[in-house]
Every structure is written in structure tokens, then in C-alpha cells.
Design a protein around this motif. Sequence first.
Motif, short mmCIF file in Angstrom:
data_model
loop_
_atom_site.label_atom_id
_atom_site.label_comp_id
_atom_site.label_asym_id
_atom_site.label_seq_id
_atom_site.Cartn_x
_atom_site.Cartn_y
_atom_site.Cartn_z
N TRP A 12 46.60 48.74 43.38
CA TRP A 12 46.41 47.45 42.70
C TRP A 12 46.27 46.28 43.67
O TRP A 12 46.96 46.22 44.68
CB TRP A 12 47.60 47.15 41.79
CG TRP A 12 47.67 48.02 40.59
CD1 TRP A 12 48.36 49.20 40.47
CD2 TRP A 12 47.06 47.80 39.31
NE1 TRP A 12 48.20 49.71 39.21
CE2 TRP A 12 47.42 48.88 38.47
CE3 TRP A 12 46.25 46.79 38.81
CZ2 TRP A 12 46.99 48.97 37.15
CZ3 TRP A 12 45.82 46.88 37.49
CH2 TRP A 12 46.19 47.96 36.68
N VAL A 13 45.38 45.33 43.29
CA VAL A 13 45.14 44.10 44.04
C VAL A 13 45.27 42.93 43.07
O VAL A 13 44.84 43.02 41.91
CB VAL A 13 43.73 44.10 44.66
CG1 VAL A 13 43.37 42.75 45.25
CG2 VAL A 13 43.62 45.19 45.71
N ILE A 14 45.86 41.84 43.55
CA ILE A 14 45.90 40.58 42.79
C ILE A 14 44.96 39.61 43.47
O ILE A 14 44.95 39.49 44.70
CB ILE A 14 47.32 39.99 42.76
CG1 ILE A 14 48.25 40.88 41.94
CG2 ILE A 14 47.30 38.57 42.18
CD1 ILE A 14 49.69 40.38 41.89
N THR A 15 44.16 38.91 42.67
CA THR A 15 43.25 37.88 43.16
C THR A 15 43.20 36.76 42.13
O THR A 15 43.97 36.77 41.16
CB THR A 15 41.84 38.47 43.45
OG1 THR A 15 41.07 37.49 44.14
CG2 THR A 15 41.14 38.92 42.19
N ALA A 16 42.31 35.82 42.30
CA ALA A 16 42.13 34.73 41.33
C ALA A 16 41.13 35.18 40.26
O ALA A 16 40.16 35.87 40.55
CB ALA A 16 41.62 33.47 42.02
N SER A 17 41.39 34.78 39.02
CA SER A 17 40.48 35.12 37.91
C SER A 17 39.08 34.60 38.15
O SER A 17 38.10 35.27 37.81
CB SER A 17 41.00 34.54 36.60
OG SER A 17 41.68 35.51 35.87
N HIS A 18 38.97 33.41 38.73
CA HIS A 18 37.62 32.86 38.92
C HIS A 18 36.80 33.64 39.95
O HIS A 18 35.60 33.43 40.07
CB HIS A 18 37.68 31.36 39.26
CG HIS A 18 38.12 31.06 40.65
ND1 HIS A 18 39.43 30.80 40.98
CD2 HIS A 18 37.41 30.95 41.79
CE1 HIS A 18 39.51 30.54 42.28
NE2 HIS A 18 38.29 30.62 42.78
N CYS A 19 37.44 34.57 40.65
CA CYS A 19 36.74 35.38 41.66
C CYS A 19 36.08 36.62 41.09
O CYS A 19 35.22 37.21 41.74
CB CYS A 19 37.74 35.84 42.72
SG CYS A 19 38.32 34.53 43.79
N VAL A 20 36.48 37.03 39.90
CA VAL A 20 36.00 38.32 39.39
C VAL A 20 35.28 38.14 38.06
O VAL A 20 35.67 37.36 37.21
CB VAL A 20 37.14 39.34 39.23
CG1 VAL A 20 37.70 39.73 40.58
CG2 VAL A 20 38.25 38.82 38.33
N ALA A 21 34.25 38.91 37.90
CA ALA A 21 33.55 38.96 36.62
C ALA A 21 34.25 40.00 35.76
O ALA A 21 35.10 40.76 36.24
CB ALA A 21 32.09 39.35 36.86
N ASN A 22 33.90 40.05 34.53
CA ASN A 22 34.47 41.07 33.64
C ASN A 22 33.88 42.45 33.89
O ASN A 22 34.38 43.42 33.38
CB ASN A 22 34.25 40.67 32.18
CG ASN A 22 35.16 39.53 31.79
OD1 ASN A 22 36.29 39.44 32.23
ND2 ASN A 22 34.65 38.64 30.97
#
Length: 181
Positions: A12-22
Motif C-alpha cells: 500500500w501507498v498513500i498519496t494525495a487524491s489530486h494526484c490520482v485518477a479513478n
Amino acid sequence: MTCGGSLINGNWVITASHCVANNPILVTIEFGRHNLRALEAYTKQKRTAKPIFRHPTYQHKDSISSLKDLDGDIALIKLNAPVAIDSFVRPTCLTAANYSFNELNLCTISGYTDACYDDSGGPLSCHSRSDSVLSRYSNRWHLAGVVSGGRGCGQRYYPSIYANMTAAPICRWLSTILENN
């Protein structure tokens, strides 16, 4: 878009929501890269996102009503295959809900000095000192925040903005996703 992230275990990785598309097919993650100008083929591990979980309260930065709304700017990415934990790739620890980092903690960000372009999603990690509440974890780094934004790079009077990884609703959401997936 290029962003940072934090490995929390081999899957698992945590990042910012604005960095990933659905669409997880579009997300490729590289581990063990410490110098973007070097090949580092012997340290690099490459994975793709299996599913991506964006926090349900995430709002695009242009639509936020307060800085508190940025706490939802986090996403969990499950990897298509586990990464090997070694001297080049190490996870960071999650903290308990409502834990307060203070002057006893040594904190750092990954990326440029101050959070800068392409550092979104990267960690604000804090090392617990031996005289802090988390003394039994004195050799570990804890994820205090996720880079959410800012204005420019290192500009006076404009600090970087981080999603708070110790907020109780965030911790509950993380636990739920990790336990059920």
C-alpha cells in the motif's frame, strides 16, 4: 502528473487524491529512486495501481471552502504486486488518531527544500524522539501529513499545506480501507 507518495507496507501507498485518477491503469509507481538524473536500475522497483481509493470528502482545490477541507486530499493505492522492503525501499508508520507532533519530533519532507512542484502526495514524516510518547518507536518515521499544495516553492509567508494524517476521521477511513481490502 508526477507526484510523491509514502509506502506504508509492502502492498500500500498513500498519496494525495489530486494526484490520482479513478482509473488505476494510468498510475505507475516507482520505488527506490533517489536520484531522478540517474538510472538506478539496481535499486528501482516498478509497480502499477491495482485499485485506488480516494477519500470521500476530497474536494478539488478550486472548490474548497476552508483549509480543513484539504484533510481529505489523500488516496490509498493498492499495488498490483508487493514491493521488496530493503535498504532502498522502506515503509513509514501510521500514527494513532489525534497524535500531536511537537518540538520533540524531528520532521522532514521528501522532495525539494519546502514542498515544491511534483512533491504533491509526498510525506511529512516525523521521527519520534526518545522522550516522546512514542518512545518505543524511536527508530521509526511516522507519517504526519501528505503534501496537498502551496504557493510556489519556498516563498516567504506561504507555507506548504498538508493533509493531516492524524485526524480521527482520516485514521478511521484508512483503517476501514486497509482492513477490507
